[in-house]
Scaffold this active site. Structure first.
Site, PDB file in Angstrom:
ATOM      1  CB  CYS A 140      -0.939  -0.016   1.217  1.00  8.45           C
ATOM      2  SG  CYS A 140      -1.954   1.453   1.332  1.00  8.45           S
ATOM      3  CB  CYS A 143      -0.620   2.542   3.972  1.00  7.89           C
ATOM      4  SG  CYS A 143      -2.089   1.879   3.206  1.00  7.89           S
ATOM      5  CG  ASP A 144       3.218   1.233   4.422  1.00  5.20           C
ATOM      6  OD1 ASP A 144       2.761   1.722   5.469  1.00  5.20           O
ATOM      7  OD2 ASP A 144       3.009   0.057   4.069  1.00  5.20           O
TER       8      ASP A 144
END
Ligand code: FAD
Ligand code: NAP
Length: 324
Positions: A140, A143-144
């Site tokens: 992701c 997300c990261d």
């Protein structure tokens, strides 16, 4: 002390999943006065909550995935859906009413079930991938990606997700190498165009990941890649590896209870959402191995609710006739 078991609650229509399919089913079922209950699962809002721009939801030129899902949830609630933050651990379809056991301990009895459990990210299955998950290996970018500002990263895959992840990461990383096992992308042409025009992204064709390299202190430091045709290997440096090789249907709940095919996609009857168990309907990515879009999932959610309504009406008619 005897074990106290929770008293099962009853609903005419239980919707499992809170992606576009689940929320759309909820809007239609609530407006049909079925008083649906929707269990959100561990990813409230579904897959679109892990992306940024959504540019193909009709009527909205551009929106953010998480925002769109917040609106869908609000819509489902506004028309009367009971939206519950819980996860279904077990679903028993062997008798009626169907029984769903949740993580909280709650038990639901349902006359009809709409399965809208979507899909989950697929992994390469390498030992080194498992070892470095959370330490440089991710599925992701939104997300990261922030952790890789100014660093070099790899994105693995050739579909829409891989290209979108690469484009997103190019805003943060110093360089993105898109590693694809063929020499042609599967992604939509408009996304391909953006990718090829981005000077920070370099495609690496005909390569697969042989091993993810790293150290306990630094996490991921790179990857050993293998040429898909010659078998030749080479090492490439990177601080992060983003796996974007597709998704698998989340159909474990109905495994061995409902007909599935092609690695777990729930089979539906022709142009309908009816599964092999009468009264159980499947909508969205859990049944769709072809289109896998928010709008098609929403369309199937609508179909599932209309079919559930018809099924429940027929059941009620049959019960009334039997009672005469
Ligand atoms: P999902 O969105 O997968 O939702 C499944 C739901 O089921 C989740 O809420 C989960 O919590 C719940 N669930 C699962 N198991 C259980 C359980 N046991 N109990 C209770 N609940 C459970 N499509 C587009 O049209 N446009 C885009 O721009 C786009 N971008 C994307 C970007 C990314 C990074 C990804 C991964 C996908 C993208 N897609 C896009 C595809 C789109 O997100 C999916 O097609 C769509 O979300 C599928 O909807 P769904 O309702 O079937 O399932
Ligand atoms: P996908 O379309 O199935 O693509 C998966 C990619 O990963 C393919 O290029 C595939 O290669 C590659 N791959 C699969 N297994 C691999 C392995 N073991 N090793 C190396 N590579 C592997 O999946 P997706 O990109 O996640 O998209 C899923 C669905 O969501 C699609 O329907 C997509 O259209 C939709 N989606 C839409 C948008 C959008 O509309 N903007 C954005 C994201 C996703 P091959 O090409 O060789 O098979």
């Amino acid at each position: 002390m005897p074990e106290t078991r929770p008293t099962p609650r009853h609903t005419r229509c239980l919707i499992i999943g809170s992606g576009p399919a689940g929320y759309t089913a909820a809007v239609y079922a609530a407006r049909a006065l079925l008083e649906p209950v929707l269990i959100q699962g561990i990813q409230p809002g579904g897959q679109l909550t892990i992306t940024t721009e959504v540019e193909n939801w009709p009527g909205i030129i551009e929106t953010q995935g998480p925002d769109l899902m917040v609106q869908m949830e609000a819509h489902a609630k506004a028309v009367g859906t009971d939206v519950i933050a819980d996860h279904v651990l077990k679903l028993d379809l062997s008798s009626r009413p169907f029984v769903a056991e949740c993580d909280s301990g709650d038990v639901w009895h349902a006359d009809a079930v709409i399965l809208a459990t979507g899909a989950q990210a697929r992994w390469l299955g390498l030992e080194s991938e498992e070892k470095y998950k959370g330490f440089g290996v991710s599925a992701c970018a939104t997300c990261d990606g922030f952790f890789y500002r100014g660093k070099e990263v790899l994105v693995i895959g050739g579909g829409n997700t891989a290209v979108e992840e690469a484009l997103y990461l190019a805003n943060l990383a110093s360089k993105v190498t898109l590693v694809h096992r063929r020499d042609e992308l599967r992604a939509e042409k408009i996304l391909q165009q953006r990718l090829f025009n981005n000077p920070k992204i370099e495609p690496l064709w005909d390569h697969v990941v042989d091993e993810i390299l790293g150290t306990p202190a630094d996490g991921v430091t790179g990857a050993r890649l293998k040429h898909a045709k010659t078998g030749e290997t080479r090492e490439i440096e990177a601080s992060g590896v983003f796996i974007a090789i597709g998704h698998s249907p989340a159909s474990e709940l109905v495994k061995d209870q409902i007909e599935t095919h092609m690695g777990g996609y729930v089979v539906t009857n022709g142009f309908s959402t009816q599964t092999s168990v009468p009264g159980v309907f499947a909508a969205g990515d859990v049944t769709d191995h072809i289109y896998r879009q928010a709008v098609t999932s929403a369309g199937m959610g609508c179909m599932a609710a209309l079919e559930a309504e018809k099924f429940l009406a027929e059941q009620a008619d049959a019960a009334a006739q039997a009672a005469e």
